[in-house]
Design an enzyme around this catalytic site. Sequence first.
Site, mmCIF file in Angstrom:
data_model
loop_
_atom_site.group_PDB
_atom_site.id
_atom_site.type_symbol
_atom_site.label_atom_id
_atom_site.label_comp_id
_atom_site.label_asym_id
_atom_site.label_seq_id
_atom_site.Cartn_x
_atom_site.Cartn_y
_atom_site.Cartn_z
ATOM 1 N N GLY A 1 -1.614 0.260 3.556
ATOM 2 C CA GLY A 1 -2.329 0.807 2.406
ATOM 3 C C GLY A 1 -3.369 -0.170 1.898
ATOM 4 O O GLY A 1 -3.032 -1.175 1.273
ATOM 5 N N VAL A 2 -4.642 0.115 2.209
ATOM 6 C CA VAL A 2 -5.695 -0.789 1.757
ATOM 7 C C VAL A 2 -6.517 -0.098 0.674
ATOM 8 O O VAL A 2 -7.633 0.360 0.900
ATOM 9 C CB VAL A 2 -6.575 -1.322 2.924
ATOM 10 C CG1 VAL A 2 -5.806 -2.375 3.697
ATOM 11 C CG2 VAL A 2 -7.025 -0.215 3.863
ATOM 12 N N GLY A 3 -5.920 -0.040 -0.531
ATOM 13 C CA GLY A 3 -6.563 0.560 -1.689
ATOM 14 C C GLY A 3 -6.834 -0.491 -2.737
ATOM 15 O O GLY A 3 -7.196 -1.638 -2.429
ATOM 16 N N VAL B 1 -4.997 -2.318 -4.535
ATOM 17 C CA VAL B 1 -4.246 -3.575 -4.403
ATOM 18 C C VAL B 1 -4.435 -4.176 -3.005
ATOM 19 O O VAL B 1 -4.683 -5.380 -2.857
ATOM 20 C CB VAL B 1 -2.731 -3.355 -4.656
ATOM 21 C CG1 VAL B 1 -1.957 -4.657 -4.472
ATOM 22 C CG2 VAL B 1 -2.487 -2.787 -6.045
ATOM 23 N N LYS C 1 7.742 4.757 -21.221
ATOM 24 C CA LYS C 1 6.778 5.440 -20.358
ATOM 25 C C LYS C 1 6.492 6.786 -20.990
ATOM 26 O O LYS C 1 7.358 7.367 -21.655
ATOM 27 C CB LYS C 1 7.403 5.652 -18.964
ATOM 28 C CG LYS C 1 6.395 5.872 -17.869
ATOM 29 C CD LYS C 1 5.993 4.567 -17.196
ATOM 30 C CE LYS C 1 5.015 4.825 -16.071
ATOM 31 N NZ LYS C 1 4.698 3.613 -15.332
HETATM 32 P P1 NAD Z 1 -4.539 3.260 -3.987
HETATM 33 O O1 NAD Z 1 -4.385 4.719 -4.135
HETATM 34 O O2 NAD Z 1 -5.779 2.606 -4.495
HETATM 35 O O3 NAD Z 1 -4.381 2.839 -2.443
HETATM 36 C C1 NAD Z 1 -3.331 3.298 -1.647
HETATM 37 C C2 NAD Z 1 -3.801 3.310 -0.195
HETATM 38 O O4 NAD Z 1 -2.673 3.656 0.589
HETATM 39 C C3 NAD Z 1 -4.909 4.310 0.089
HETATM 40 O O5 NAD Z 1 -5.927 3.699 0.849
HETATM 41 C C4 NAD Z 1 -4.188 5.414 0.886
HETATM 42 O O6 NAD Z 1 -5.046 6.033 1.831
HETATM 43 C C5 NAD Z 1 -3.091 4.622 1.562
HETATM 44 N N1 NAD Z 1 -1.916 5.395 1.960
HETATM 45 C C6 NAD Z 1 -1.310 6.406 1.300
HETATM 46 N N2 NAD Z 1 -0.224 6.816 1.968
HETATM 47 C C7 NAD Z 1 -0.119 6.038 3.069
HETATM 48 C C8 NAD Z 1 0.802 5.963 4.143
HETATM 49 N N3 NAD Z 1 1.860 6.795 4.215
HETATM 50 N N4 NAD Z 1 0.591 5.021 5.107
HETATM 51 C C9 NAD Z 1 -0.466 4.188 5.050
HETATM 52 N N5 NAD Z 1 -1.373 4.216 4.039
HETATM 53 C C10 NAD Z 1 -1.206 5.124 3.067
HETATM 54 O O7 NAD Z 1 -3.237 2.636 -4.684
HETATM 55 P P2 NAD Z 1 -3.072 1.158 -5.266
HETATM 56 O O8 NAD Z 1 -3.508 1.150 -6.698
HETATM 57 O O9 NAD Z 1 -3.644 0.183 -4.305
HETATM 58 O O10 NAD Z 1 -1.491 1.039 -5.298
HETATM 59 C C11 NAD Z 1 -0.751 0.879 -4.097
HETATM 60 C C12 NAD Z 1 0.728 0.919 -4.432
HETATM 61 O O11 NAD Z 1 1.063 -0.123 -5.348
HETATM 62 C C13 NAD Z 1 1.199 2.219 -5.110
HETATM 63 O O12 NAD Z 1 2.519 2.494 -4.698
HETATM 64 C C14 NAD Z 1 1.188 1.867 -6.590
HETATM 65 O O13 NAD Z 1 2.090 2.668 -7.319
HETATM 66 C C15 NAD Z 1 1.649 0.428 -6.531
HETATM 67 N N6 NAD Z 1 1.217 -0.375 -7.684
HETATM 68 C C16 NAD Z 1 -0.111 -0.505 -7.947
HETATM 69 C C17 NAD Z 1 -0.503 -1.295 -9.016
HETATM 70 C C18 NAD Z 1 -1.978 -1.477 -9.333
HETATM 71 O O14 NAD Z 1 -2.302 -2.426 -10.081
HETATM 72 N N7 NAD Z 1 -2.880 -0.686 -8.799
HETATM 73 C C19 NAD Z 1 0.464 -1.943 -9.827
HETATM 74 C C20 NAD Z 1 1.825 -1.791 -9.493
HETATM 75 C C21 NAD Z 1 2.192 -1.006 -8.418
#
Ligand code: NAD
Length: 354
Positions: A183-185, A187, A81
Site C-alpha cells: 500500500g503506497v498511499g 503513509v 470516536k
Molecule cells: P491511502 O488510502 O492513502 O493508501 C492506501 C493504499 O493502499 C492505496 O494506494 C491503495 O491502492 C492500496 N491498497 C488498498 N488495498 C490494497 C491491497 N489489498 N493490497 C495492496 N494495496 C492496497 O491510505 P493511508 O492513509 O496511506 O493509510 C494506510 C493504512 O494506514 C490504512 O489502513 C489506514 O487506516 C492506516 N492509518 C493511516 C494513518 C494516516 O495518517 N493516514 C494513521 C493511522 C493508520
Amino acid sequence: MDSVQQLIADWDGEFVVTSFDADTGSWIFIAIHDTTLGPALGGLRMNTYPTEADGLRDAMRLAEGMTHKWAALGLPRGGGKSVVAAPRKLTGDTRCKLLHRYGRTVASLRGTYACGPDLGSTPDDMRTINDETEHAHGWDHRRNQPLDPGPYTALGVFVGMRASLRQVFGGDDFGGRTVLIQGVGDVGIPLARQLSTAGATLALTDIDEARATQLATELGASVVPPEAAYAHPCDIYAPCAVGATLNATTIPQLTCRIVAGSANNQLAEVADGTRLHGRGILYAPDYVINAGGAAALPALSAGSDEATVTERVRGIEHTLDEIFAEAREHDEAPATTARRRVERILAEGRAGRR
Ligand code: NAD
C-alpha cells in the site's frame, strides 16, 4: 439483531451522545469509551451503514481502540470516536449543514471530546466543524491549509521499525535489509522515501500497480504483484493498506522476521498475534506503531512547532523498545504485552483519580 438501546446498555464505555438529523436522515453518534487519562480524542467516520445500530457499534469499537492507543503511548488522552451514519454520501450545502450540527454537538461536550478526520471525513470537513467548535483537528488555520497526518504516521512506523530491527537483529541499520511495503498511499509513500534514504532495499505492492511502479521508478525499488506479496522474501513486511492481512492463511506464507506497518486492525483475530510469535516473527502492535499522525494532529492544530511534534512521534520508538523487552522477558507475543500495558496504565490512572 441488537438495537441502539441494547448496544448502549451492554457497553462498558462511559457514555454515548446520540442525535438524529431529520433533514438528511443521518444519525450522529459520539462514543466516549474511557476518559481516565484525559479528554477523549478520536476521528469522525462518515459512512453509510445497513442500520443505525451498525453505525453505533462501529463508533463504540473504534472508541475502545482509541483508549488502547492513547494508553499504550502513555499520552494524556481518552478513547472516543464519532460516527455520522448517513443514508448516502452527502455533498455541498447538505453536508455543510450536517457538519455544523455535528460541530454544535461536539461543542456541547465542552472539550470532553475532540475529533479529527477519519474514513469519509476530510480536513476540509474539520475546517467547517471549526465554525462551531475549536475541538476539531485537521486544518491549519495559520497557513490556511489541510494538516496531513500521513508523514507523521510514516515517521512513527519508521522509528518503530528501528526498534524492531534492534530486537530481532541486534542493530538498527537498514542497509542490507529488505522491506516490503503493502500500500503506497498517504503513509506508504513517505515511509518508502524515508526507508530508501536510510539504505533499505524496497519492494512495493499496491492494487493500483501504476502507483507502485511510479514510486518504484523514483526510488529504484522493485514491484511485487499483490497476490505474491505475502510469500515475497523480505526482512520486514509493512502492511500499509487495509486491515486483517495477518490471518490463518497469510501468516504461514510469510518469510519476514518482522511485521511493522501502519494499517489499522492488522490481526484478523487475537490468536494471530500468537500465531506470528509461534513462527518467530516479531509483530509491532498496530495501534502503537501507527499512532504518529494521531499524536501529531492536535499538537499541530494547537500551533506546536515541528520539532516538538516530531519529538512526540519519535517517542513511539521508546514505547516499542519497552513492549518488546517485556514480551521477550515473558516469551509472549508483543500484542499480549501491549494489551497488558494498556490495562496497567488505565488501572494506575483510575487509582490516581480515587
Ligand atoms: P491511502 O488510502 O492513502 O493508501 C492506501 C493504499 O493502499 C492505496 O494506494 C491503495 O491502492 C492500496 N491498497 C488498498 N488495498 C490494497 C491491497 N489489498 N493490497 C495492496 N494495496 C492496497 O491510505 P493511508 O492513509 O496511506 O493509510 C494506510 C493504512 O494506514 C490504512 O489502513 C489506514 O487506516 C492506516 N492509518 C493511516 C494513518 C494516516 O495518517 N493516514 C494513521 C493511522 C493508520
